[in-house]
Design a protein around this motif. Sequence first.
Motif, short mmCIF file in Angstrom:
data_model
loop_
_atom_site.label_atom_id
_atom_site.label_comp_id
_atom_site.label_asym_id
_atom_site.label_seq_id
_atom_site.Cartn_x
_atom_site.Cartn_y
_atom_site.Cartn_z
N ASP A 166 45.95 21.01 25.25
CA ASP A 166 46.83 20.86 26.42
C ASP A 166 48.21 20.38 25.98
O ASP A 166 48.33 19.38 25.27
CB ASP A 166 46.24 19.84 27.40
N GLY A 167 49.23 21.11 26.41
CA GLY A 167 50.61 20.72 26.13
C GLY A 167 51.16 21.23 24.81
O GLY A 167 52.34 21.01 24.51
N LYS A 214 52.44 25.45 26.42
CA LYS A 214 53.80 25.47 26.98
C LYS A 214 54.62 26.50 26.22
O LYS A 214 54.83 26.36 25.01
CB LYS A 214 54.46 24.09 26.85
N ARG A 265 55.15 18.94 18.94
CA ARG A 265 54.12 19.60 19.73
C ARG A 265 54.03 21.10 19.44
O ARG A 265 53.16 21.78 20.00
CB ARG A 265 54.36 19.40 21.23
#
Length: 386
Positions: free
Chosen positions: A112-113, A136, A162
């Motif tokens: 996630d992310g 993302k 990230r």
Amino acid sequence: MKHRFIAKRYWNDISTPMGESGNLMREYDDLINFSLGDPDLITDERIISAAFEDAKNGHTHYTDFLGDLELREEICKYYKDTYKYHVQLEECMITTSGCHAMWLVLESILDDGDEVIIHEPCFTPYPQQIQLTRGKPVILETDEEDGFQVDIHRLKALITNRTKAIIINTPNNPTGTCFSKKTLEAIAKAAIEHDLIVIADDIYTAFSYEQPFIPITTIAGMKERTITIGSFSKDYCMTGWRVGYVLAPDFIIQTMKDVNENNVFTAPSISQRAALHALRMRDKIQPPIVEEYKKRMFYAYERIKDIPNMSTLPPRGSLYLFVNIKKTGLSSIEVADKILRDAHVLVLPGNAFGACGEGYIRIAVTVGLDQLKEAFDRIEKMEIFS
């Protein structure tokens, strides 16, 4: 649409011009369709006949969870023969199309992310595929002035803690750009330096007109960090068979297999047999296909050069020309709509492929030369192009 029975993540409209183009195809009896990258050529009769015989001989069951063993062996042999690149069986998995492969890959690697860098203009589904798998999308713009090559300084500026992966697509949909060896090596160097995965969407490998296609996974140090997505849809005119494949480190393939058990289980057995025969007969089947589309690309390019307020880079690869229409003073959507209404020719607006596609339209040369001529004869009579 907003409804209590629909997941909230789909309450906002996620339809795209590419997806909606199917509704426009029925608007005019004399419509000429430049919208979708679906080769008009029918799958070679030799492939169909061989797959049909296999079906009659019992290939109508589930295959191995990683895919038909003979097909995986043939893919490994293809990479060894063509690129001197060694792939082990456990590093290859068959999927239900290249799009399914991309979803499986993203679902298997993203937390996630996690951020995934995409170079735009890009294949329309990428951003939503990333979001569906809780990632993302991060947009890397490319420019016509640079031949739509990736600017490595822009790429590095987008990398954060990230960042998990970079998606590359060459030959490119929609721009037709083929990344140079220098570009590929720069992307590879950045991926190694920052410990990133490269997802290579290698869908148009046969359609590299200027120079032989180079898979980024063959560059030194990249095998362990490259996930290659391949497909039979465009290279063999097999869009309706829905069969593709993934090459990746074995632990990623194993994860994809486990995820796929909860999705479609295995790709269609008959389609896998067709893919096997396509690969085995590629030296006979592919050259005429490539020559036909190359001929169409250069015909369309020459016609566009002679039309005021239109321009495009020379054909380099894929089945597409990304046409600059900025001199019309109109938006991409306005130009696409006027071409549809005035010339009965269906094209896609450039902003369907990302914000930096504004000012362009995409033409897919998936009709024969006679229809290409008729389409451009109509377009050049339009007021905005005269």
